[in-house]
Each structure stands twice: as C-alpha cells, then as structure tokens.
Write a protein that holds these residues in place. Structure first.
Motif: not given
Length: 166
Positions: A32, A37, A40, A48, A63
């Motif tokens: 991740c 954003e 994620c 996030p 993330c």
C-alpha cells in the motif's frame, strides 16, 4: 484510519507529509505504501494515513496497511505571526498589501504564497470635501449643492460646490 503523533520520523520510511516528515510502520515491502489517495481508498487491504494540515483539518500523507501508523511532524510557524520585514525574508510566506484611501498600499499581513485564501478587507474612504468638486460632481452628491453667481447677461455661472448644510 489511525493517526499517530508519537515516534520518530522515518520509522518504516514513508515520505514526508504536508506538515513535515512522516514515517509509516509498514516498511518498504508494504504493497500500500506510496499509493495515491484514490487508489489507496479503492483497495480493501489499504487505508489512508493522514496528518494535520496545520489549519485544523487533515490531509492525506501516505497509504498504509491495516494497523499501520504514521508519524506527523510539527506544523511550521504560521506566516500570520510574522511582521513585514520577516515575511519578505521567507520563501514560504508572502506579504499581503492592501490599498489605502490615498491610493497607496500598506502591509496588511503575512500569508502563505498565493494568498492562502486571505484577502484585503473592504475599506470605506472618506469622500472628498464638497469645495473640491466641479459642478457635475457636485450635483451627483446628496451632501453637496452647487452655488451660482449672477452674470452680467442675467444668467448664472457656477461659483463653488458647498456642503448641503451651508
């Protein structure tokens, strides 16, 4: 979403967030880490990680995976705290100048580059005195009235503009 104010920067190696250095707990192998954003949020195995935006809100910083935390650095000094001379020396601030009633400009406050949503306040400047106005300008002002003198030919000529109470 978890936000952690403790710990040292660089724990796990996440990049710097909007308020300073940040360190994620997931390490370089976390799938991740480094995602934007939107991506994620679209992944079920990611979350996030946010930091304070130094204006009372939150801003996406990185993330991470479930349980990951991020170390958010302190907010930099706000530009609003600086005087004009200090503001001019800082690359992260800009002096905001506003018009004054005499046609000049005066320092209003120190703001983030681009203004940061700050603008000049509305000002009400005093009107010029009636005795400085010409006939046409005098007639447009409710607080002034034109005064006339008789001419030799029996007409009238504009003499001056006077305040209505005169």
């Amino acid at each position: 979403m978890k936000v952690d104010d403790g710990g040292g920067a660089g724990q796990g190696g996440a990049g710097g967030g909007p308020t300073g250095s940040a360190g994620g707990a997931g390490g370089p192998g976390t799938p991740c880490q480094g995602l934007d954003e939107t991506t994620c949020n679209s992944r079920g195995d990611c979350q996030p990680l946010s930091c304070g935006d130094c204006r009372g809100g939150q801003a996406f910083a990185d993330c991470g995976g479930p349980g990951d935390k991020i170390n958010c650095g302190p907010c930099p000094p706000t530009c609003l705290a600086f005087d004009e001379a200090t503001c001019k020396t800082r690359a992260d601030c800009s002096p905001l100048y506003c018009h004054d009633c005499s046609g000049g400009e005066r320092f209003q406050e120190c703001v983030p580059p681009g203004g940061g949503g700050f603008s000049c306040p509305a000002i009400t400047c005093p009107l010029p005195s009636c005795d400085t106005l010409d006939q046409i300008s005098c007639k447009t002002r409710g607080d002034c009235h034109p005064s006339y003198c008789p001419t030799c030919a029996g007409g009238q000529t504009f003499a001056l503009c006077a305040a209505s109470n005169e």
